[in-house]
Design a protein around this motif. Structure first.
Motif, short mmCIF file in Angstrom:
data_model
loop_
_atom_site.label_atom_id
_atom_site.label_comp_id
_atom_site.label_asym_id
_atom_site.label_seq_id
_atom_site.Cartn_x
_atom_site.Cartn_y
_atom_site.Cartn_z
N LYS A 428 -26.98 17.88 -50.27
CA LYS A 428 -27.52 16.55 -50.58
C LYS A 428 -27.63 15.73 -49.30
CE LYS A 428 -26.02 16.57 -55.40
NZ LYS A 428 -25.23 15.90 -56.46
N ASN A 429 -26.89 14.62 -49.16
CA ASN A 429 -26.99 13.79 -47.97
C ASN A 429 -25.86 14.02 -46.98
OD1 ASN A 429 -29.42 12.50 -48.52
ND2 ASN A 429 -28.42 10.91 -49.76
N VAL A 453 -25.76 7.05 -40.17
CA VAL A 453 -24.57 7.86 -40.36
C VAL A 453 -23.49 7.00 -41.02
CG1 VAL A 453 -22.73 9.15 -39.22
CG2 VAL A 453 -25.07 9.33 -38.38
N ASN A 454 -23.04 7.46 -42.18
CA ASN A 454 -21.99 6.73 -42.89
C ASN A 454 -20.61 7.12 -42.38
OD1 ASN A 454 -23.87 5.45 -44.63
ND2 ASN A 454 -23.96 7.30 -45.88
N LEU A 467 -14.91 10.52 -36.48
CA LEU A 467 -15.28 10.79 -35.09
C LEU A 467 -16.09 9.63 -34.55
CD1 LEU A 467 -16.42 14.55 -35.25
CD2 LEU A 467 -14.27 13.66 -34.33
N SER A 468 -15.79 9.24 -33.35
CA SER A 468 -16.58 8.19 -32.70
C SER A 468 -17.98 8.72 -32.43
CB SER A 468 -15.90 7.78 -31.40
OG SER A 468 -16.69 6.82 -30.72
N HIS A 469 -18.98 7.91 -32.76
CA HIS A 469 -20.36 8.35 -32.54
C HIS A 469 -21.24 7.14 -32.26
CE1 HIS A 469 -20.24 7.31 -36.86
NE2 HIS A 469 -21.51 6.97 -36.70
N ILE A 493 -18.59 20.20 -38.14
CA ILE A 493 -18.51 18.74 -38.17
C ILE A 493 -19.29 18.25 -39.39
CG2 ILE A 493 -19.09 16.60 -36.97
CD1 ILE A 493 -18.92 18.18 -34.35
N VAL A 494 -18.66 17.41 -40.19
CA VAL A 494 -19.30 16.83 -41.37
C VAL A 494 -19.95 15.52 -40.99
CG1 VAL A 494 -18.97 16.08 -43.76
CG2 VAL A 494 -17.50 17.88 -42.79
N VAL A 495 -21.22 15.37 -41.34
CA VAL A 495 -21.93 14.12 -41.06
C VAL A 495 -22.59 13.65 -42.35
CG1 VAL A 495 -23.71 12.99 -39.68
CG2 VAL A 495 -22.37 14.85 -38.68
#
Length: 646
Positions: A428-429, A453-454, A467-469, A493-495
């Motif tokens: 999904k998202n 990005v949530n 994570l810092s982004h 990595i989950v985004v």
């Protein structure tokens, strides 16, 4: 009263809408039937209209109405276990002191073992007393696999189940005397694994009227090509043989398929080598299976190889790749890869080319990223044990799946482009960044993501620490990550994003990691290319016949950089000039020549020079300099290697 009238009116409208839909659907089917061009095989082959819109195939069109429902669990699983096991496994692919390469389950054909001798010395000695169905199911489940497909009958014609249709089966013809299929089915049910059968419906070396055995019988479909040239089909050239082969279909193939369904209630049927039978006979087998259990999931290899097959090019519920594929071009629809732990399906004691768990995890990820499943094959030994090497491989994959299963199970085709560091899967998202080549500077760049990005976190982090982004431009995200990789196979990595469909298809070219632009991932223009079957030795693109054909990759850079350019390809018989265009730079090369067959060649890497690319969108393109003599090359990839400090 008003509510009653309103409800009644809505019901009448609903019935009217349904009636219109059904009428339109029936009209469409009727129109398709009236307008189609019949395809009738030559006599004395069965007179069946095998064209897409024929009345003879109405049963297949009706079955398509429930396809989505029956394939849902298969699609959600993404990872299964293929098992090639039979009497041939006792030989380990050796016969009378001679070791054979290739597929261990093909030993009877390779060694041309007469049926009588094979039945006496091979089948007659098959006694796998170490077989433990519960142990098999435990190993498979621990690997993260969700379904099992095992050989009920392979090409040797020997049934690994208690068959009423033929006494050439494991209960009646071996000292073992047990039904391992019934035992494994029960073990799979107990462990929550879906279960299915491989059945060689079109190829049977043990039958006088079967296809393939030309050393005992003068049968078509064998290595000697008795009734046709190598690339032709025997039933097109000699249709008069078809009635004799049809007796095998009537007396063995269809009865055994039906009894497999009725006795064991499998979730899947996996067919193979349909080119050994006329398509109308394959369609009869498919119809029998579909009639016996309408909800059963069936692969594409049940019917193929003639003009008029409906979209998507097969009659199954999903497409099977070629054997042993580990790389995949972009594919539409549902599909399944069938790699092996080594290079044989059945047990071959002579094959020590086993792949690492890390390699196979990456194959799984590549398949899932492109909307496919992976059915990983193992070949148990003749004594009933799974080979210790295969057990270790499955344990290694299971260790990765224990942490990262959610990035595989229930996913769909990713919308992101391929990245320099690896791939991505999607649910999904939510994107799962599958990082094969972990950045050593603590910064990971993601190209192509346009949405908000949530949250981002390491999948292995149970606390889901953010994570810092930051966004460095409208289509590039930068994440701060640990300096060391979390897993050698794939660190995930989950985004979570607001809209996974909001992407840019241009691929980000890394300025600090090597960029492998696979031909399978490129955009072909100007002609029809031939794509390899995805094996380690055949994962390139060939059939470059003129200089209008090109393989292209739309890319972008966030900063200017200089790269060394390397072409990776198999050589053709003649040398040809080719050109690589990258930004405003043109590089020329001359392919090396090689007179050997393609299967005997290795891919080579050829340095072409350097290019300087500016930031922004670029197009990378490779094509012939002039009309090539023969074939230009079999291109696996272009490599753009950043030159540090330049």
């Amino acid at each position: 009263m008003k509510n009653i009238l309103k409800t009644s009116l809505m019901f009448v409208i609903y019935i009217a809408m349904v009636s219109v839909f059904v009428q339109c659907n029936n009209t469409a089917n009727k129109s398709k039937q009236e307008n189609h061009t019949p395809i009738i095989p030559p006599e004395p082959r069965l007179q069946m209209d095998i064209a897409e819109g024929s009345a003879d195939l109405q049963w297949w069109r009706d079955a398509q109405a429930t396809r989505e429902q029956r394939i849902e669990a298969w699609r959600d699983a993404r990872f299964g276990c293929f098992i090639h096991w039979g009497a041939s496994s006792v030989l380990g692919s050796s016969w009378k002191g001679k070791a054979y390469g290739g597929y261990g389950e093909h030993i009877q054909r390779m060694a041309k073992i007469p049926c009588e001798e094979y039945r006496e010395k091979v089948v007659g000695s098959f006694n796998p007393i170490k077989f433990d169905a519960d142990e098999w199911a435990r190993i498979i489940k621990a690997a993260g696999m969700k379904y099992v497909i095992i050989t009920a009958k392979h090409h040797d014609g020997f049934a690994m189940f208690d068959s009423d249709a033929s006494d050439y089966n494991v209960v009646d013809a071996t000292p073992f005397g047990r039904d391992p299929m019934a035992e494994l089915k029960a073990a799979c049910d107990k462990n929550g694994l879906k279960f299915g059968f491989y059945y060689s419906h079109a190829f049977d070396w043990g039958e006088p009227n079967g296809s393939g055995n030309d050393w005992d019988y003068e049968n078509p479909g064998g290595d000697r090509h008795l009734f046709t040239e190598k690339d032709a089909k025997w039933f097109d050239v000699h249709p008069e043989i078809a009635p004799r082969i049809r007796t095998y279909v009537d007396e063995k193939s269809i009865p055994q398929v039906v009894e497999l369904v009725n006795k064991y209630d499998p979730d899947f049927l996996w067919f193979d080598t349909p080119h050994k039978l006329p398509p109308e006979e394959n369609l009869r087998i498919l119809k029998a299976a579909r009639t016996a259990k309408p909800s059963i999931v069936i692969n594409s290899r049940v019917v193929s190889g003639y003009d008029g097959i409906p979209a998507p090019g097969h009659f199954g519920d999903y497409a099977s790749t070629g054997d042993r594929a580990v790389d995949f071009p972009t594919k539409e629809g549902d599909w399944e890869a069938i790699p092996t732990t080594n290079e044989s399906y059945g047990y071959n004691a002579n094959d020590d080319s086993h792949k690492t768990p890390e390699f196979l995890v990456q194959v799984l990820v590549k398949a899932v990223a492109r909307g496919g499943n992976m059915l990983l094959n193992i070949g148990p030994k003749g004594d009933g044990e799974i080979d210790a090497i295969d057990v270790d491989i499955l344990k290694g994959i299971g260790k990765w799946m224990d942490v990262n299963e959610t990035s595989i199970r229930g996913t769909e085709r990713t919308t992101l482009p391929v990245q320099a560091w690896g791939e991505s899967t999607r649910k999904k998202n939510t994107f799962y960044l599958q990082v094969f080549d972990w950045p050593t500077n603590g910064v990971l760049q993601l190209g192509g993501g346009l949405g908000k990005v949530n949250k981002a976190y390491l999948l292995s982090d149970k606390n889901q620490t953010a994570l810092s982004h930051k966004r460095t431009d409208k289509r590039t995200l930068q994440f701060e990550v640990p300096v060391e990789a979390l897993d050698l196979a794939s660190s995930v990595i989950v985004v979570d994003v607001d809209d996974a469909e909001n992407v840019d298809s241009h691929r980000l070219i890394s300025t600090n990691q090597n960029n492998m632009l696979r031909a399978f991932d490129g955009i072909a223009v100007g002609g029809k290319f031939k794509y390899g079957n995805g094996k380690i030795t055949n994962n390139g693109v060939s059939s470059w016949k003129d200089n209008n054909q090109a393989m292209t990759w739309p890319v972008y850079l966030t900063e200017a950089c200089k790269f060394n350019v390397v072409a990776e390809y198999k050589r053709s018989k003649q040398s040809n000039k080719f050109i690589v265009e990258a930004g405003n730079t043109t590089l020329s090369g001359i392919t090396q020549s090689d007179e050997r067959r393609s299967r005997d060649k290795d891919y080579i890497k050829q340095e072409l020079g350097s290019v300087s690319l500016s930031s922004g969108n670029q197009m990378i393109k490779i094509h012939a300099d002039s009309i090539p003599e023969g074939d230009l090359m079999e291109l696996r990839a272009l490599h753009l290697i950043p030159l540090s400090g330049e």
